[in-house]
Scaffold this motif. Structure first.
Motif, PDB file in Angstrom:
ATOM      1  N   GLU A 210     -14.145   1.258   4.284  1.00 55.97           N
ATOM      2  CA  GLU A 210     -12.698   1.383   2.853  1.00 55.97           C
ATOM      3  C   GLU A 210     -13.300   2.375   2.790  1.00 55.97           C
TER       4      GLU A 210
ATOM      5  N   ARG B 212      -5.243  -3.144   1.902  1.00 60.95           N
ATOM      6  CA  ARG B 212      -5.020  -1.947   1.795  1.00 60.95           C
ATOM      7  C   ARG B 212      -3.410  -0.997   1.961  1.00 60.95           C
TER       8      ARG B 212
ATOM      9  N   TYR C 256      -3.095   1.779   3.885  1.00 65.72           N
ATOM     10  CA  TYR C 256      -3.201   2.916   4.868  1.00 65.72           C
ATOM     11  C   TYR C 256      -2.351   3.135   4.909  1.00 65.72           C
ATOM     12  N   ASP C 257      -2.727   4.877   4.927  1.00 68.38           N
ATOM     13  CA  ASP C 257      -2.059   5.881   4.755  1.00 68.38           C
ATOM     14  C   ASP C 257      -1.617   6.354   6.404  1.00 68.38           C
ATOM     15  N   ARG C 258      -0.523   6.751   6.584  1.00 63.68           N
ATOM     16  CA  ARG C 258      -0.484   7.767   7.673  1.00 63.68           C
ATOM     17  C   ARG C 258       0.350   9.045   8.242  1.00 63.68           C
ATOM     18  N   PRO C 259      -0.598   9.850   9.119  1.00 69.36           N
ATOM     19  CA  PRO C 259      -0.421  11.149   9.130  1.00 69.36           C
ATOM     20  C   PRO C 259       1.017  11.868   8.837  1.00 69.36           C
ATOM     21  N   GLU C 260       1.975  10.879   8.849  1.00 74.42           N
ATOM     22  CA  GLU C 260       3.509  11.198   8.860  1.00 74.42           C
ATOM     23  C   GLU C 260       3.744  11.322   7.070  1.00 74.42           C
TER      24      GLU C 260
ATOM     25  N   HIS D   8      -1.257  -3.512   4.387  1.00 76.82           N
ATOM     26  CA  HIS D   8      -1.541  -4.452   5.946  1.00 76.82           C
ATOM     27  C   HIS D   8      -3.114  -4.967   4.560  1.00 76.82           C
ATOM     28  N   SER D   9      -3.929  -5.819   6.247  1.00 77.27           N
ATOM     29  CA  SER D   9      -4.910  -6.607   6.100  1.00 77.27           C
ATOM     30  C   SER D   9      -6.006  -6.070   6.119  1.00 77.27           C
ATOM     31  N   PHE D  10      -7.074  -5.647   4.968  1.00 74.60           N
ATOM     32  CA  PHE D  10      -8.073  -5.050   4.721  1.00 74.60           C
ATOM     33  C   PHE D  10      -9.351  -5.436   5.908  1.00 74.60           C
ATOM     34  N   ALA D  11      -9.781  -4.442   6.017  1.00 73.25           N
ATOM     35  CA  ALA D  11     -10.961  -5.061   7.363  1.00 73.25           C
ATOM     36  C   ALA D  11     -11.993  -5.976   6.766  1.00 73.25           C
TER      37      ALA D  11
END
Lengths: 568, 568
Positions: A233, A352, A354-358, A376-379
């Motif tokens: 990550e 984590r 999580y980034d989003r392109p938008e 959301h849940s981590f790897a």
């Protein structure tokens, strides 16, 4: 950066032709297709592939040291044999009291190589707490940095002191030399790999805000998987440099001691959180990633040394949600913000953001609001869930709706949940009730499935059947121009069951204004609160104080405030 | 690239508020801190976090399709229920015969969701081999692409045909619709996660050069760990795009179908290895990584479309060592070469050639020699070892010295070694003899611990007690100006035990020169060989042929040549 003139001790040098393979029992060898997951294996692989790469650099101490993987692996082998020679048996606990330095990094591998369990103790604890942890964990041996010897002076457990020099004459070096003499002929093959991946790897005591610290027992399997998740990550690779700012004694440094060896990278250890030397390393040591809580991140971005970094550095943030100010400042300096959330009981991060392109199209303020979510849940983590909490504050099996409205308790399960609270079956059973580990944190869940922490469950104020988040109330009250610091707790109320009580430290510039006018300030703050908060969340009582009770790690002890409130 | 006008079928759309969590048995729920490792979990996490990101793009087929993670996950759920409805029980095998396309990607997840075992069959096999695999695996159902229906026309196992359209009217879509109707109410929670991580995930038949194909049974645990290793080693992330060139039916695409969902990235599937469209994707689709054997890599770099890429693309090479020409050409086009080595029995890669900073100072020729080595053990692989081989060609437990001189057999063990050869205890026991999986490959080991494959063990020529590598002899002979292709095998020899025999195809331009002069050519080639090879490795006999016997995957059948040699 001063030049390295350090040479490791002769006994730290590996003999020629060393083979980096640990002994496998007949039981393990029968299963050709099964190796117990064990983070020690990362070190051996790194030493085999990159023996001459720097593994550990400890540049800012009075006597700087730097070890290649070849040398470091030999020192860890020496440590393992020294531990075995001193009587450590599989499953025995070995305590470590040290700041970030080679000793504590060694211990994360050497104790595992001896099949012991590492118990890192927070150096900021009071002596009584340290003694309690040593007694409760049943530690057979203590590895202690010279600066913290006084914490264990009254303990009868054998102690090895490190002067953090890496040089002949240091008692820790003498201990390692014992190991080398003992191991001379046997090498790695003379040590035996633990066959049960469910065996203990680390025992980390939580600095709880109430009661005695609890011992969180983590397994080899969980540590292995969590370490790989963190390496993945944070995009750690063999060309990365990881800077230790987070103390390694915090939940085994969120498994980063092993994430670093998995990535076969260079770790830099700093004994203290000194912002000037941190910046010097950002600018001159090729640092690519570090972990730190928002308070430290704020010191970093507001430092006079701060300037835009030539290449991006991953700033892993946990412990509290970063503000938009902090995110903006980090981004402008070329830090890549990675907001994670976790607990000692989950080996560090288990969610984590999580980034989003938008997001790229949004304003900083809008993005910061989204970044502040725990996500959301981590790897390799199972899905994080939010379950309903009943009026008595007990969690229910049903999940809350993903509507960003209904708060519930964050629960999870799976491979990166602790094995147990050590020798505390009652606490383990309560935490695991219903087949999930209950985090004790209250969150809402958004329609996209991401979560946002609202409060610790025991800090919730249940008023007239409504759950009021003490954190949310504090956030609003702290916007009052005269408030420097505020803590909100529940107090019994005849009509509503509970009601919020605010404990306030005034700004120095506002002290004169409210001198002897506690009642007027209370009215003023309640009036201020009513503009922003629903009635059930507005404080019923306000008390001005000059300080707030805090734990050794700086957390406000709300339990103490609740007791005080009850007695008023 | 043609614009996407495709809309997925109504039944591929997930209902509102879907929860991406599979049912956990009471047994699993009792262990709060244990989730069986299962690569299906990657898909569910990706669908939860990035429901609207493209999961699969299949742009070059007559009827292009593109699925988001939300839609794709629903299709996989539909597939799982359709399989269960058609009678598939836990542990049952389901065969798949397809090129790279959504069907085979679906199957890698949907069959696991139904707790079945996926059996991908090489589309280039002869009908008799396909029938053998279906019979041997005991497949209960076949999912077959329309192009390969003739391969199973005489098989009595129920078959679902895919027209690869993703549109209403396609029998595969009708099959999925059955699943949707069946699953409507139950969702993911109605499917149950396999509780045993050692259960089978895939059964991959090797295209052996001798005898019948053997079924390599891989576990959920091994597939999970191998997939994460591949994602980590190839630096796949959620902004990556993976281009399918390697067939997914080859050892489950080296676990990349799951590495891609772990990374939550976009996969592009191409039915055929068409270099022109591959280049179009490199230049216009943001491809960041792909896997391919050197022969395909050569076609890529020599294509008229080839030009320097704007950003680096990871070129993962396996199957044979890349030459310096190939490495140079790839580097000059901005491909980052990643040379890995593995077998079907090791879930694909289990070693990798790890780059070193000091390589940067070397010439391309020098670097290429180092890059050609198979290197060190992969992330999560146990150490690769090279053990001695005795005069009868049987492996011994002792390891060879790391002196780059003594060849031995490559062996390994651990989590990414297959469970077994399916229903072939004898072959399994032989392969696992001594506690290690024997690769059948012969390697030397360098002082730095890296390995370099010399030959297949059964292709070694044992001459006067010396081991001669047929590959090394072929490499030298292929430098003769008249040799187009050459294969060297052992032939019995009264004095030396065995001696090398060379089978040669002449260059078209050299055919006239040697017409009717087989004896003279033999003398010429042996003379040529003696300048470069030790006496025991020089061919004793040379035969000119017009073609060499090959398997369906293009490997030379040395066993056939050995038989022919014995009969001469």
């Amino acid at each position: 950066m001063q030049p390295m003139t350090f040479e490791p001790t002769a006994e730290s040098i590996a003999p020629a032709g060393v083979r980096y393979r640990i002994g496998l029992s007949q039981q393990t060898l029968r299963n050709v297709n099964f190796t117990p997951l064990n983070p020690l294996s990362f070190l051996l692989r790194a030493a085999l592939i990159y023996p001459d790469h720097i593994a550990i650099s400890h540049p800012n101490s009075p006597q700087p040291v730097e070890y290649t993987y070849r040398v470091w692996a030999q020192r860890i082998q020496n440590l393992a044999y020294a531990l075995i020679q001193s009587g450590i048996k599989p499953g025995d606990r070995v305590a470590v009291i040290a700041p970030n330095c080679p000793l504590i990094a060694d211990a994360h591998n050497g104790i595992l190589a001896a099949r012991g369990i590492i118990v890192c103790i927070n150096t900021r604890l009071l002596k009584a707490d340290v003694e309690y942890i040593i007694q409760h964990s049943g530690a057979k041996l203590i590895l202690v940095d010279h600066e913290y010897v006084s914490l264990v002076e009254d303990v009868s457990v054998p102690t090895i002191v490190s002067l953090d020099t890496g040089r002949v004459g240091d008692p820790y070096e003498a201990f390692l030399s014992n190991g080398r003499r003992f191991s001379q002929e046997r090498g790695w093959a003379g040590l035996e790999m633990e066959t049960d991946e469910g065996a203990g790897a680390s025992l980390n005591y939580t600095s709880g805000t109430t009661g005695r610290p609890k011992g969180v027992l983590c397994t080899l399997r969980g540590s292995y998987l969590a370490a790989i998740s963190n390496a993945y990550e944070s995009r750690l690779s063999r060309t990365s440099v990881y800077l230790w700012i987070l103390p390694m004694f915090h939940a085994s440094g969120w498994t980063y001691p092993w994430a670093c060896t998995f990535a076969m990278l260079k770790q830099i250890t700093l004994r203290t959180v000194d912002i000037e030397s941190i910046w010097s390393h950002f600018l001159h040591s090729g640092v690519s990633a570090y972990c730190a809580a928002p308070t430290v991140q704020i010191s970093i971005v507001t430092s006079p040394q701060a300037r835009r970094l030539p290449s991006p550095v991953s700033a892993i943030i946990a412990g509290a949600a970063p503000t938009s100010n902090l995110i903006g400042a980090l981004e402008s300096l070329n830090f890549q913000v990675c907001h994670v959330y976790g607990l000692t009981e989950t080996y560090g991060p288990f969610t984590r953001n999580y980034d989003r392109p938008e997001y790229a199209k949004l304003s900083l303020e809008e993005r910061a609001k989204l970044y502040a979510r725990q996500g959301h849940s981590f790897a390799q983590a199972d899905e994080v869930r939010v379950v309903k909490v009943d009026k008595e504050g007990r969690r229910r099996p049903e999940m809350v709706d993903c509507d960003d409205l209904e708060p519930g308790e964050v629960v999870t399960r799976g491979n990166i949940v602790m094995k147990e609270y050590f020798q505390d079956k009652r606490a383990t059973d309560e935490a695991f009730r219903g087949g999930y580990f209950a985090s004790g944190d209250i969150a809402i869940r958004y329609p996209d499935g991401s979560i946002s922490i609202q409060d610790r469950s025991k800090d919730l104020i249940i008023s007239g059947g409504e759950n009021a988040s003490s954190l949310a109330i504090e956030q609003e009250l702290s916007a009052h121009p005269d408030v420097l610091e505020v803590s909100v707790v529940a107090r019994k109320h005849d009509k509503w069951g509970e009601r919020a009580m605010a404990w306030v430290i005034l700004r120095p510039s506002s002290k004169d204004k409210w001198e002897g006018k506690g009642k007027e300030f209370e009215e003023d703050l309640i009036r201020f609160a009513k503009q922003k908060l629903p009635g059930f969340a507005c404080p019923e009582w306000v008390y001005i104080v000059t300080e707030l009770p805090k734990t050794s790690t700086g957390k406000i002890q709300k339990a103490v405030l609740r007791q005080r409130a009850a007695k008023l």
